[in-house]
Design a protein around this motif. Structure first.
Motif, mmCIF file in Angstrom:
data_model
loop_
_atom_site.group_PDB
_atom_site.id
_atom_site.type_symbol
_atom_site.label_atom_id
_atom_site.label_comp_id
_atom_site.label_asym_id
_atom_site.label_seq_id
_atom_site.Cartn_x
_atom_site.Cartn_y
_atom_site.Cartn_z
ATOM 1 N N MET A 1 -14.485 2.131 -18.745
ATOM 2 C CA MET A 1 -14.280 2.052 -17.054
ATOM 3 C C MET A 1 -13.052 3.068 -16.842
ATOM 4 S SD MET A 1 -14.711 -1.925 -16.499
ATOM 5 C CE MET A 1 -14.445 -1.548 -14.762
ATOM 6 N N SER A 2 -13.276 3.418 -15.656
ATOM 7 C CA SER A 2 -12.336 4.595 -15.196
ATOM 8 C C SER A 2 -11.090 3.876 -14.540
ATOM 9 C CB SER A 2 -12.891 5.778 -14.597
ATOM 10 O OG SER A 2 -13.326 5.081 -13.164
ATOM 11 N N ASP A 3 -9.741 4.261 -14.704
ATOM 12 C CA ASP A 3 -8.749 3.695 -14.074
ATOM 13 C C ASP A 3 -8.822 4.084 -12.559
ATOM 14 O OD1 ASP A 3 -8.055 2.393 -16.258
ATOM 15 O OD2 ASP A 3 -7.079 3.916 -17.078
ATOM 16 N N GLU A 4 -9.482 4.923 -12.072
ATOM 17 C CA GLU A 4 -9.171 5.470 -10.714
ATOM 18 C C GLU A 4 -9.623 4.426 -9.922
ATOM 19 O OE1 GLU A 4 -11.500 9.323 -10.745
ATOM 20 O OE2 GLU A 4 -10.242 10.063 -12.279
ATOM 21 N N LYS A 5 -10.638 3.671 -9.995
ATOM 22 C CA LYS A 5 -11.360 2.734 -9.134
ATOM 23 C C LYS A 5 -10.958 1.182 -9.420
ATOM 24 C CE LYS A 5 -15.457 5.685 -8.206
ATOM 25 N NZ LYS A 5 -16.907 5.741 -8.181
ATOM 26 N N VAL A 6 -9.716 1.120 -9.820
ATOM 27 C CA VAL A 6 -9.270 -0.425 -9.990
ATOM 28 C C VAL A 6 -8.862 -0.722 -8.572
ATOM 29 C CG1 VAL A 6 -7.241 -1.654 -11.064
ATOM 30 C CG2 VAL A 6 -8.282 0.249 -12.122
ATOM 31 N N ILE A 7 -9.333 -2.220 -8.132
ATOM 32 C CA ILE A 7 -9.077 -2.717 -6.966
ATOM 33 C C ILE A 7 -8.324 -3.983 -7.240
ATOM 34 C CG2 ILE A 7 -10.362 -3.584 -5.056
ATOM 35 C CD1 ILE A 7 -12.764 -2.287 -5.460
ATOM 36 N N ASP A 8 -7.343 -3.899 -6.500
ATOM 37 C CA ASP A 8 -6.392 -5.410 -6.473
ATOM 38 C C ASP A 8 -6.929 -5.969 -5.312
ATOM 39 O OD1 ASP A 8 -4.492 -7.241 -6.785
ATOM 40 O OD2 ASP A 8 -3.209 -6.165 -5.827
ATOM 41 N N PHE A 9 -7.791 -7.062 -5.788
ATOM 42 C CA PHE A 9 -8.520 -7.984 -4.677
ATOM 43 C C PHE A 9 -7.328 -8.751 -3.691
ATOM 44 C CE2 PHE A 9 -11.856 -7.573 -7.641
ATOM 45 C CZ PHE A 9 -12.769 -6.915 -6.718
ATOM 46 N N VAL A 10 -6.228 -9.130 -4.199
ATOM 47 C CA VAL A 10 -5.327 -9.939 -3.505
ATOM 48 C C VAL A 10 -4.710 -9.041 -2.497
ATOM 49 C CG1 VAL A 10 -3.180 -10.932 -3.759
ATOM 50 C CG2 VAL A 10 -4.841 -11.199 -5.566
ATOM 51 N N SER A 11 -4.338 -7.743 -2.602
ATOM 52 C CA SER A 11 -3.746 -7.018 -1.658
ATOM 53 C C SER A 11 -4.820 -6.507 -0.642
ATOM 54 C CB SER A 11 -3.162 -5.648 -2.195
ATOM 55 O OG SER A 11 -4.008 -5.028 -3.083
ATOM 56 N N ALA A 12 -6.061 -6.258 -1.167
ATOM 57 C CA ALA A 12 -7.264 -5.879 -0.323
ATOM 58 C C ALA A 12 -7.543 -7.190 0.639
ATOM 59 C CB ALA A 12 -8.530 -5.525 -1.134
ATOM 60 N N ARG A 13 -7.430 -8.477 0.060
ATOM 61 C CA ARG A 13 -7.789 -9.539 1.120
ATOM 62 C C ARG A 13 -6.556 -10.105 2.065
ATOM 63 N NH1 ARG A 13 -7.522 -15.345 -1.797
ATOM 64 N NH2 ARG A 13 -7.770 -16.553 0.003
ATOM 65 N N GLU A 14 -5.422 -9.577 1.888
ATOM 66 C CA GLU A 14 -4.327 -10.115 2.647
ATOM 67 C C GLU A 14 -4.386 -9.726 4.132
ATOM 68 O OE1 GLU A 14 -0.375 -9.004 1.438
ATOM 69 O OE2 GLU A 14 -0.573 -9.813 -0.436
ATOM 70 N N PRO A 15 -4.944 -8.568 4.590
ATOM 71 C CA PRO A 15 -5.185 -8.139 6.092
ATOM 72 C C PRO A 15 -6.278 -9.175 6.670
ATOM 73 C CG PRO A 15 -5.246 -6.307 4.707
ATOM 74 C CD PRO A 15 -5.033 -7.197 3.795
ATOM 75 N N HIS A 16 -7.322 -9.449 5.955
ATOM 76 C CA HIS A 16 -8.370 -10.051 6.418
ATOM 77 C C HIS A 16 -7.831 -11.790 6.497
ATOM 78 C CE1 HIS A 16 -11.252 -6.822 6.005
ATOM 79 N NE2 HIS A 16 -10.596 -6.819 4.666
ATOM 80 N N VAL A 17 -7.176 -11.960 5.852
ATOM 81 C CA VAL A 17 -6.427 -13.393 5.764
ATOM 82 C C VAL A 17 -5.551 -13.898 6.999
ATOM 83 C CG1 VAL A 17 -5.199 -15.303 4.611
ATOM 84 C CG2 VAL A 17 -7.075 -14.188 3.101
ATOM 85 N N HIS A 18 -4.639 -12.523 7.042
ATOM 86 C CA HIS A 18 -3.697 -12.693 8.103
ATOM 87 C C HIS A 18 -4.351 -12.561 9.568
ATOM 88 C CE1 HIS A 18 0.021 -11.859 10.182
ATOM 89 N NE2 HIS A 18 -0.669 -10.647 10.777
#
Length: 56
Positions: free
Chosen positions: A1-18
């Motif tokens: 797997m390439s390291d370029e497309k690593v997604i941090d789901f917690v940080s991506a989810r924060e704005p939606h939860v807020h």
């Protein structure tokens, strides 16, 4: 797997939860406003009571 497309789901989810929490707060405020309309606070002028002078 390439390291370029690593997604941090917690940080991506924060704005939606807020955003959901903010919407919930707005809804609650509207419900309270419908049940108990808030009066705008008016600044009342203070009346100064005149004191009687005691004569000795």
């Amino acid at each position: 797997m390439s390291d370029e497309k690593v997604i941090d789901f917690v940080s991506a989810r924060e704005p939606h939860v807020h955003a959901r929490k903010e919407q919930k707060v707005k809804d609650l405020q509207q419900r309270f406003e419908a049940c108990l309309p808030m009066k705008k606070k008016t600044v009342a002028k203070k009346k100064v009571k005149k004191r009687k002078k005691n004569k000795k």
